[in-house]
Design a protein around this motif. Sequence first.
Motif, PDB file in Angstrom:
ATOM      1  N   SER A   1      17.632  49.679  47.951  1.00 23.63           N
ATOM      2  CA  SER A   1      17.009  49.799  46.424  1.00 23.63           C
ATOM      3  C   SER A   1      17.897  49.120  45.537  1.00 23.63           C
ATOM      4  CB  SER A   1      17.020  51.238  45.972  1.00 23.63           C
ATOM      5  OG  SER A   1      16.734  51.396  44.592  1.00 23.63           O
ATOM      6  N   PRO A   2      17.516  48.043  44.854  1.00 22.70           N
ATOM      7  CA  PRO A   2      18.658  47.394  43.611  1.00 22.70           C
ATOM      8  C   PRO A   2      19.150  48.342  42.987  1.00 22.70           C
ATOM      9  CG  PRO A   2      16.602  46.062  44.429  1.00 22.70           C
ATOM     10  CD  PRO A   2      16.425  47.241  44.851  1.00 22.70           C
ATOM     11  N   VAL A   3      18.321  49.275  42.294  1.00 25.72           N
ATOM     12  CA  VAL A   3      18.663  50.205  41.238  1.00 25.72           C
ATOM     13  C   VAL A   3      19.686  51.102  41.720  1.00 25.72           C
ATOM     14  CG1 VAL A   3      17.811  51.766  39.527  1.00 25.72           C
ATOM     15  CG2 VAL A   3      16.201  49.640  39.811  1.00 25.72           C
ATOM     16  N   LEU A   4      19.189  51.759  42.777  1.00 26.09           N
ATOM     17  CA  LEU A   4      20.073  53.104  43.480  1.00 26.09           C
ATOM     18  C   LEU A   4      21.434  52.468  43.801  1.00 26.09           C
ATOM     19  CD1 LEU A   4      17.236  55.224  44.991  1.00 26.09           C
ATOM     20  CD2 LEU A   4      18.321  55.495  42.563  1.00 26.09           C
ATOM     21  N   SER A   5      21.123  51.403  44.630  1.00 25.31           N
ATOM     22  CA  SER A   5      22.590  51.035  45.240  1.00 25.31           C
ATOM     23  C   SER A   5      23.529  50.489  44.338  1.00 25.31           C
ATOM     24  CB  SER A   5      22.031  49.624  46.137  1.00 25.31           C
ATOM     25  OG  SER A   5      21.660  48.710  45.330  1.00 25.31           O
ATOM     26  N   SER A   6      23.038  50.214  43.023  1.00 23.85           N
ATOM     27  CA  SER A   6      24.213  49.947  42.001  1.00 23.85           C
ATOM     28  C   SER A   6      24.972  51.080  41.556  1.00 23.85           C
ATOM     29  CB  SER A   6      23.344  49.215  40.708  1.00 23.85           C
ATOM     30  OG  SER A   6      22.694  50.223  40.079  1.00 23.85           O
TER      31      SER A   6
ATOM     32  N   ASP B   1      23.670  58.391  33.544  1.00 26.00           N
ATOM     33  CA  ASP B   1      22.728  57.194  34.204  1.00 26.00           C
ATOM     34  C   ASP B   1      22.617  57.634  35.514  1.00 26.00           C
ATOM     35  OD1 ASP B   1      22.590  55.717  31.821  1.00 26.00           O
ATOM     36  OD2 ASP B   1      24.069  54.421  32.391  1.00 26.00           O
TER      37      ASP B   1
ATOM     38  N   SER C   1      18.869  58.628  37.609  1.00 23.70           N
ATOM     39  CA  SER C   1      18.338  57.858  38.760  1.00 23.70           C
ATOM     40  C   SER C   1      18.166  58.844  39.937  1.00 23.70           C
ATOM     41  CB  SER C   1      19.517  56.864  39.161  1.00 23.70           C
ATOM     42  OG  SER C   1      20.674  57.404  39.861  1.00 23.70           O
TER      43      SER C   1
ATOM     44  N   VAL D   1      20.161  59.711  42.179  1.00 27.42           N
ATOM     45  CA  VAL D   1      20.690  59.093  43.375  1.00 27.42           C
ATOM     46  C   VAL D   1      21.333  60.151  44.235  1.00 27.42           C
ATOM     47  CG1 VAL D   1      22.858  58.422  42.184  1.00 27.42           C
ATOM     48  CG2 VAL D   1      21.989  57.165  44.341  1.00 27.42           C
TER      49      VAL D   1
END
Length: 458
Positions: A403-408, A328, A332, A334
């Motif tokens: 970024s809500p997605v990347l920061s996770s 994952d 992403s 990231v």
Amino acid sequence: MLELPTEQRAGPVFSAAQHCLNVAKRLTDQSAAFFVQGFGEKCHPDSDGAYSFIQDSNMLYVSGVNQQDFALFYDISSQTPILLTAYVSPDDEVWIGKRPTFDDLKKKYGFERVAFFDAIPQLVKELGVKKVYRVGYQSDALLKGLDVEIDSDELLDAIHEARVYKDSGEIELLKRASDVSSIAHEKIMKEVKVGQAEYNACGKFVGKLLEEGCQCEAYTSIFAKGRNAATLHYIDNNQIMDDESELILVDAAGRYNGYNADITRTWPIGPKFAPKAREIYQIVLDMQMACLENIRPHVQWEDIHRISTRIGAQGLLDIGVLKGNLEDILASHVFGYFMPHGVGHFLGIDVHDCAGYPKGVERINEPGIRYLRVRRELLEGMVLTVEPGIYFVDDLINDLKKSPVLSSFVDFDRVQEYRCVGGVRIEDNIVVTSNGHLNLTTCPKTVEDIEKLRAMAY
């Protein structure tokens, strides 16, 4: 099969004649000629002082001439190269020195024919040339008035593609540049101490390059201590190295007879790596070693980049900077925020050498890999850098937080713990061979070997 350099050979052999053939076979009209012009002197505005001379890279490739005010005219059908030079008056010779005679030039560069620039119309008539290829960005002043077709589009691509594949003479020049640069890197690892400035280390390095036979730096050297290494092309080189726990990233190398090395080493300002710095350093070294293990003909260069990304992401996952599932994390992209550059580039007459993207090949629009300077199949004779890195760049970290997605996928408390590292990059120069690669870079890079050298400074 590519002949690799050996210590027993007499020295680098630059074959302008072969390079001209390499270019000519890539041109459509085999009854034409091509013309390549070198650079002249460039003076500082409002000053008699000239800038340091650097030859046009494409002129250097087809001629081997590293002097100002030369050009090359090549008749394809007869395979006749003619070196052209400017006339220098006795008044000008007072300032720039006596110009070599035609016989001197023939002997030095291996050409059978030499002429002044104004001989071009006669040469065209003598050789029966009806079409001349030229490099589009160069001046066409010397071709004005010729009764021939001028093609300004095809030649540059032909030269660039020819330059991708280095012959044994070119590899020897690159090896010499890398050998000298490796010696200079090792020297400063043994000598630089806390309390000195980045420019002190730079001075020692450049002095060793010149002492060992390189003519100059290959590019503006990077001596980036601590957080300065989070700026990928930091060149201020003016900070005091006042903290033994910090690293210094040294991206510096020399140019030898027109060919460049490009080497990066990162090492502790003190005698040993601090724990956090050591962890990041080992991840980057693991990234590089995995890349090197997979370099061989017919591998795609972007796949080498993805290998570095996978190893790097796993490393940051292991130390808690990244979190979640590895697949994952990779999906992403990231990790591109921690390695915001490609894993390497072509190397040769230019440090970032030409033809990394053949016509029709587009960039991959993903973080990190979008800046990859080469996207093509590896083949024998290609020379590249292999330079993975990990950096803690404040602006990129701030973007991740938004970024809500990347920061996770990021533990920002752990990022803050490693921020002091700044950045780590390890860069070697390799030649693709028939069954793998040859690493031209010889300076140490394991933690243990670097710490042995650093102990000598204290």
